[in-house]
Design a protein around this motif. Structure first.
Motif, short mmCIF file in Angstrom:
data_model
loop_
_atom_site.label_atom_id
_atom_site.label_comp_id
_atom_site.label_asym_id
_atom_site.label_seq_id
_atom_site.Cartn_x
_atom_site.Cartn_y
_atom_site.Cartn_z
N LEU A 35 44.47 40.84 35.90
CA LEU A 35 44.00 39.47 36.08
C LEU A 35 45.14 38.48 35.85
CD1 LEU A 35 40.57 39.69 34.20
CD2 LEU A 35 40.96 39.70 36.69
N THR A 36 45.18 37.44 36.65
CA THR A 36 46.25 36.43 36.55
C THR A 36 45.64 35.04 36.41
OG1 THR A 36 46.35 36.23 38.96
CG2 THR A 36 47.85 37.81 37.92
N ASN A 37 46.50 34.07 36.07
CA ASN A 37 46.09 32.67 35.93
C ASN A 37 44.91 32.50 34.98
OD1 ASN A 37 48.05 31.63 37.80
ND2 ASN A 37 46.78 32.40 39.46
N ILE A 38 45.01 33.18 33.84
CA ILE A 38 43.97 33.07 32.81
C ILE A 38 44.10 31.72 32.11
CG2 ILE A 38 43.18 33.99 30.60
CD1 ILE A 38 43.94 36.78 31.64
N ILE A 39 42.98 31.03 31.99
CA ILE A 39 42.96 29.70 31.37
C ILE A 39 42.66 29.81 29.88
CG2 ILE A 39 41.78 27.45 31.37
CD1 ILE A 39 41.16 28.02 34.38
N ASN A 40 41.67 30.62 29.56
CA ASN A 40 41.29 30.81 28.17
C ASN A 40 40.47 32.08 28.06
OD1 ASN A 40 40.96 30.41 25.43
ND2 ASN A 40 40.10 28.35 25.61
N MET A 41 40.39 32.62 26.86
CA MET A 41 39.59 33.82 26.68
C MET A 41 39.07 33.90 25.26
SD MET A 41 42.72 36.56 27.01
CE MET A 41 41.60 37.93 27.19
N ASP A 42 37.94 34.54 25.12
CA ASP A 42 37.34 34.85 23.83
C ASP A 42 36.70 36.22 24.04
OD1 ASP A 42 36.18 34.93 21.36
OD2 ASP A 42 34.91 33.17 21.62
N LYS A 51 40.92 33.39 42.34
CA LYS A 51 41.99 33.90 43.20
C LYS A 51 41.72 33.61 44.67
CE LYS A 51 44.68 38.16 43.89
NZ LYS A 51 44.79 39.60 43.52
N TYR A 52 40.46 33.33 45.00
CA TYR A 52 40.08 33.05 46.39
C TYR A 52 39.37 31.69 46.46
CZ TYR A 52 41.09 38.01 46.81
OH TYR A 52 41.71 39.23 46.77
N PRO A 53 40.13 30.60 46.39
CA PRO A 53 39.53 29.25 46.35
C PRO A 53 39.05 28.81 47.73
CG PRO A 53 41.92 29.08 46.33
CD PRO A 53 41.62 30.55 46.29
N VAL A 54 37.86 29.25 48.09
CA VAL A 54 37.35 29.01 49.44
C VAL A 54 36.92 27.56 49.67
CG1 VAL A 54 36.63 31.39 49.81
CG2 VAL A 54 35.03 29.77 48.75
N LEU A 55 36.67 26.81 48.60
CA LEU A 55 36.22 25.43 48.74
C LEU A 55 37.43 24.50 48.77
CD1 LEU A 55 33.21 25.42 46.26
CD2 LEU A 55 33.17 25.76 48.75
N GLU A 56 37.49 23.67 49.78
CA GLU A 56 38.58 22.70 49.89
C GLU A 56 38.27 21.46 49.05
OE1 GLU A 56 39.19 22.09 54.06
OE2 GLU A 56 39.86 24.15 54.40
N ASN A 57 39.32 20.77 48.62
CA ASN A 57 39.16 19.59 47.76
C ASN A 57 38.37 19.93 46.50
OD1 ASN A 57 40.49 17.80 49.65
ND2 ASN A 57 38.63 17.94 50.88
N ALA A 58 38.73 21.06 45.91
CA ALA A 58 38.03 21.53 44.71
C ALA A 58 38.96 22.41 43.89
CB ALA A 58 36.77 22.29 45.08
N TYR A 59 38.72 22.43 42.57
CA TYR A 59 39.45 23.31 41.66
C TYR A 59 38.46 24.36 41.16
CZ TYR A 59 41.92 24.90 37.48
OH TYR A 59 42.53 25.68 36.51
N GLN A 60 38.68 25.61 41.54
CA GLN A 60 37.70 26.66 41.29
C GLN A 60 38.14 27.61 40.17
OE1 GLN A 60 37.19 27.19 45.97
NE2 GLN A 60 35.78 28.49 44.83
N THR A 61 37.25 27.82 39.22
CA THR A 61 37.50 28.78 38.17
C THR A 61 36.34 29.77 38.09
OG1 THR A 61 36.42 27.56 36.35
CG2 THR A 61 38.71 26.98 36.87
N VAL A 62 36.64 30.93 37.53
CA VAL A 62 35.65 31.99 37.35
C VAL A 62 35.56 32.31 35.86
CG1 VAL A 62 35.08 34.40 37.82
CG2 VAL A 62 36.07 32.99 39.62
N LEU A 63 34.33 32.45 35.38
CA LEU A 63 34.10 32.83 33.99
C LEU A 63 33.54 34.26 33.99
CD1 LEU A 63 32.19 30.61 31.39
CD2 LEU A 63 32.31 33.08 31.29
N ILE A 64 34.37 35.22 33.62
CA ILE A 64 33.94 36.62 33.53
C ILE A 64 33.18 36.77 32.22
CG2 ILE A 64 34.69 39.02 33.48
CD1 ILE A 64 37.21 38.13 34.98
N GLU A 65 31.92 37.18 32.31
CA GLU A 65 31.03 37.14 31.15
C GLU A 65 31.25 38.28 30.16
OE1 GLU A 65 26.98 36.92 32.48
OE2 GLU A 65 27.48 35.52 34.09
N THR A 66 31.70 39.43 30.65
CA THR A 66 31.77 40.62 29.81
C THR A 66 32.70 41.63 30.45
OG1 THR A 66 30.45 42.49 28.94
CG2 THR A 66 29.70 41.49 30.99
N ASP A 67 33.11 42.63 29.68
CA ASP A 67 33.92 43.72 30.24
C ASP A 67 33.04 44.86 30.76
OD1 ASP A 67 33.02 44.67 27.83
OD2 ASP A 67 35.00 45.00 26.95
N ASP A 68 31.73 44.70 30.67
CA ASP A 68 30.78 45.70 31.16
C ASP A 68 30.34 45.32 32.57
OD1 ASP A 68 28.77 47.47 31.70
OD2 ASP A 68 27.49 46.90 30.00
#
Length: 259
Positions: A35-42, A51-68
């Motif tokens: 994984l790259t471009n990590i913003i924060n983690m707990d 990694k795939y910002p399909v929306l234009e004029n937007a800043y897209q982030t993903v929150l991975i909820e768990t390692d399961d």
């Protein structure tokens, strides 16, 4: 009324991995060392740039909820549930507070009819440069039959004036501080949809809203969308809302149904 449209980049969209239907595809969220471009983690929660910002004029982030990869919001232990929802709300509101974006949306897709592409549990936080989502929000979409509520605390309702139609569950709390019952009501709504819903359901969305000093979550079971809404924007209200609210109260809060 002025129409507002998000522009979807199809060239990027065609590159996105998909494993909800294609079960043999590798899960990129399971390859945590890559994984790259990590913003924060707990741990095990990770927030990173999409990694795939399909929306234009937007800043897209993903929150991975768990390692399961097979984990699910409906069954998270309470400790992880609160850690996750507190983490997500904090970063959503922090992004909103920067003032960089016209508005910031926070949502979750689950299942083949939810609009998502990856089955690994995750949410998305997206800053919109040009669109204010609150302009499409009206207070009545959070009105409903009370299923449960805490004194001076979160409230759990079933919409009587749903945004899209049929069944929509609302959870609300004041913006001042995180209250655990908010996440627990959210988990109950999801668990009911997946396990006790009167129609077989395997998909849902969760949408968060920050409106007039309150935090709302709207949980929506997903089926094929009614043509009356697609063609005419006409939401439908089912005739068994009172029954469903009582059934939820009976199953999860030990409240007997009224005669």
């Amino acid at each position: 009324m002025e129409m507002k449209h998000l522009h979807f980049n199809t060239a990027i969209g065609m590159q996105k991995p998909e494993n909800i239907r294609n079960k043999n595809a590798a899960c990129p969220f399971c390859a945590r060392d890559e994984l790259t471009n990590i913003i924060n983690m707990d741990e095990p929660i990770i927030l990173l740039q999409n990694k795939y910002p399909v929306l234009e004029n937007a800043y897209q982030t993903v929150l991975i909820e768990t390692d399961d990869c097979h984990g699910d919001l409906s069954t998270y232990p309470k400790e992880h549930l609160h850690k996750l929802i507190r983490f997500g709300i904090k970063h959503w509101l922090d992004m909103e507070a920067t003032g960089i974006y016209r508005s910031v949306i926070f949502f979750k897709n689950h299942g083949p009819l939810s609009g998502g592409s990856l089955s690994h549990p995750h949410m998305q936080i997206v800053g919109l440069d040009e669109i204010d989502y609150s302009e499409t929000v009206v207070p009545e979409m959070f009105e409903g039959i009370v299923i449960s509520e805490e004194e001076n605390g979160p409230r759990f309702t079933l919409s009587t004036k749903p945004r899209v139609g049929f069944y929509e569950f609302n959870i609300e709390m004041a913006e001042d501080f995180y209250q655990e019952r908010f996440a627990e009501y959210l988990q109950i709504a999801v668990h009911y949809i997946l396990n006790h819903f009167p129609f077989k359901a395997n998909s849902y969305n969760v949408f968060f809203y920050h409106i007039e000093g309150k935090i709302y979550a709207k949980v929506v079971p997903r089926f094929v969308t009614t043509p009356l809404y697609i063609g005419y924007g006409l939401p439908q209200v089912p005739s068994n809302l009172e029954w469903m609210a009582e059934e939820l109260a009976r199953i999860y809060f030990n409240v007997l149904q009224t005669v």
